[in-house]
Design an enzyme around this catalytic site. Structure first.
Site, short mmCIF file in Angstrom:
data_model
loop_
_atom_site.label_atom_id
_atom_site.label_comp_id
_atom_site.label_asym_id
_atom_site.label_seq_id
_atom_site.Cartn_x
_atom_site.Cartn_y
_atom_site.Cartn_z
N ASP A 1 -0.48 -10.98 11.68
CA ASP A 1 -1.31 -11.28 10.51
C ASP A 1 -2.40 -12.24 10.94
O ASP A 1 -2.48 -12.62 12.11
CB ASP A 1 -0.47 -11.84 9.36
CG ASP A 1 -1.02 -11.44 7.98
OD1 ASP A 1 -2.16 -11.81 7.65
OD2 ASP A 1 -0.30 -10.76 7.24
N ASN B 1 -0.60 -1.57 8.26
CA ASN B 1 -0.45 -1.90 6.84
C ASN B 1 -1.53 -2.83 6.32
O ASN B 1 -1.86 -2.79 5.12
CB ASN B 1 0.94 -2.55 6.67
CG ASN B 1 1.09 -3.25 5.34
OD1 ASN B 1 1.29 -2.61 4.31
ND2 ASN B 1 1.00 -4.58 5.35
N SER C 1 -3.09 4.87 -0.03
CA SER C 1 -2.96 4.46 -1.43
C SER C 1 -3.11 5.70 -2.30
O SER C 1 -3.63 6.72 -1.83
CB SER C 1 -4.09 3.47 -1.75
OG SER C 1 -4.22 3.26 -3.13
N TYR D 1 -12.86 0.63 -1.54
CA TYR D 1 -11.42 0.77 -1.26
C TYR D 1 -11.02 2.24 -1.18
O TYR D 1 -10.36 2.67 -0.24
CB TYR D 1 -10.64 0.05 -2.37
CG TYR D 1 -9.14 0.03 -2.17
CD1 TYR D 1 -8.54 -0.86 -1.29
CD2 TYR D 1 -8.32 0.91 -2.87
CE1 TYR D 1 -7.17 -0.88 -1.11
CE2 TYR D 1 -6.94 0.89 -2.70
CZ TYR D 1 -6.37 -0.01 -1.81
OH TYR D 1 -5.00 -0.02 -1.64
N1 LIG Z 1 0.16 -3.44 -3.62
C1 LIG Z 1 -0.16 -2.23 -4.03
O1 LIG Z 1 -0.02 -1.90 -5.22
C2 LIG Z 1 -0.70 -1.22 -3.07
C3 LIG Z 1 -0.86 0.09 -3.50
C4 LIG Z 1 -1.34 1.05 -2.60
C5 LIG Z 1 -1.64 0.70 -1.30
N2 LIG Z 1 -1.49 -0.60 -0.91
C6 LIG Z 1 -1.83 -0.91 0.48
O2 LIG Z 1 -0.70 -1.50 1.08
C7 LIG Z 1 -1.10 -2.42 2.08
C8 LIG Z 1 -0.45 -3.77 1.81
O3 LIG Z 1 -0.84 -4.19 0.52
P1 LIG Z 1 -0.18 -5.45 -0.22
O4 LIG Z 1 -0.28 -5.19 -1.67
O5 LIG Z 1 1.12 -5.78 0.41
O6 LIG Z 1 -1.28 -6.55 0.14
P2 LIG Z 1 -1.13 -8.14 0.28
O7 LIG Z 1 -2.48 -8.69 -0.05
O8 LIG Z 1 0.05 -8.64 -0.46
O9 LIG Z 1 -0.85 -8.30 1.83
C9 LIG Z 1 -1.81 -7.89 2.78
C10 LIG Z 1 -1.55 -8.62 4.08
O10 LIG Z 1 -2.60 -8.23 4.98
C11 LIG Z 1 -3.10 -9.40 5.59
N3 LIG Z 1 -4.50 -9.22 5.97
C12 LIG Z 1 -5.59 -9.26 5.15
N4 LIG Z 1 -6.70 -9.11 5.88
C13 LIG Z 1 -6.31 -8.98 7.17
C14 LIG Z 1 -7.01 -8.79 8.39
N5 LIG Z 1 -8.34 -8.75 8.43
N6 LIG Z 1 -6.29 -8.69 9.54
C15 LIG Z 1 -4.94 -8.75 9.51
N7 LIG Z 1 -4.22 -8.92 8.39
C16 LIG Z 1 -4.90 -9.03 7.23
C17 LIG Z 1 -2.94 -10.50 4.55
O11 LIG Z 1 -2.95 -11.80 5.15
C18 LIG Z 1 -1.60 -10.14 3.93
O12 LIG Z 1 -0.51 -10.72 4.60
C19 LIG Z 1 -2.62 -2.45 2.04
O13 LIG Z 1 -3.15 -1.58 3.03
C20 LIG Z 1 -2.93 -1.93 0.65
O14 LIG Z 1 -4.21 -1.35 0.55
C21 LIG Z 1 -1.03 -1.56 -1.75
#
Ligand SMILES: NC(=O)c1ccc[n+]([C@@H]2O[C@H](COP(=O)([O-])OP(=O)(O)OC[C@H]3O[C@@H](n4cnc5c(N)ncnc54)[C@H](O)[C@@H]3O)[C@@H](O)[C@H]2O)c1
Length: 182
Positions: free
Chosen positions: A37, A92, A143, A156
């Protein structure tokens, strides 16, 4: 539950949200974890490591922004050297920020989302696939916005549609080695 015994899984965006959940779940199934991260998330990344280690598995953490190929290359290489192999890649890390109507998004909002959500996934693949064991697995996190459109998130949605193309391409490239891509 030991379906992942004797394997090593790499997870980006591992400090929180679904990334931490992926680390914990894979560890519960027996995998050792390389958890990456950004620097700003270091305390939360340490908590992910604690949760993995509580399952009895090893966790190597690394700081790398997925926009930075050189940093990612070093973090992946360090993790693989420490744990001895790589069987699973979970690309992720992603953001869902700076929302707005398509024609009102700023250059910065557009570019930052594409850089992290799309180019960052490709950087992860580029850093980690060469170390991946035959028979392994790659997970590219998209997503519902990668399948259908929704208002106010063109940057996005475009990035998440694009990574589906990346995954489908990789599936063709890695299939001959028995590596699944989803
Ligand atoms: N939460 C949802 O409802 C949802 C739905 C569909 C898809 N997603 C996808 O799932 C994945 C995780 O989402 P989440 O909800 O757990 O997000 P989150 O914001 O809770 O966690 C994302 C993580 O990525 C890290 N991050 C951000 N920018 C970064 C970078 N430049 N380099 C390395 N790490 C980085 C952050 O520090 C964080 O720990 C993402 O790709 C998101 O698009 C999430």
């Amino acid at each position: 539950m030991n379906r992942m015994q004797h394997t090593v899984a790499l997870v980006t965006g591992a400090a929180g949200g679904m990334g931490r959940a992926h680390c914990r779940r894979l560890a519960e199934e027996g995998a050792d974890i390389i958890a990456l991260d950004i620097e700003a998330a270091a305390p939360e990344l340490a908590e992910t490591a604690r949760e993995v280690e509580a399952t009895g598995r090893q966790c190597v953490t690394g700081v790398a922004d997925v926009r930075d190929q050189a940093a990612l290359d070093v973090a992946v290489a360090d993790g693989v050297a420490a744990l001895g192999r790589l069987d699973v890649i979970v690309a992720n890390a992603g953001i869902y920020t700076d929302l707005g109507l398509s024609w009102e998004l700023s250059d910065q909002a557009w570019q930052r989302t594409i850089d992290i959500n799309l180019t960052g996934m490709w950087h992860t693949v580029r850093a980690a696939v060469p170390a991946l064991s035959d028979g392994g697995s790659v997970v590219i996190v998209s997503s519902t916005n990668g399948i259908v459109g929704a208002a106010a998130a063109a940057h996005y949605s475009a990035s998440k549609h694009a990574v589906v193309g990346l995954a489908r391409t990789l599936a063709n490239e890695l299939g001959p080695r028995g590596i699944r891509v989803n």
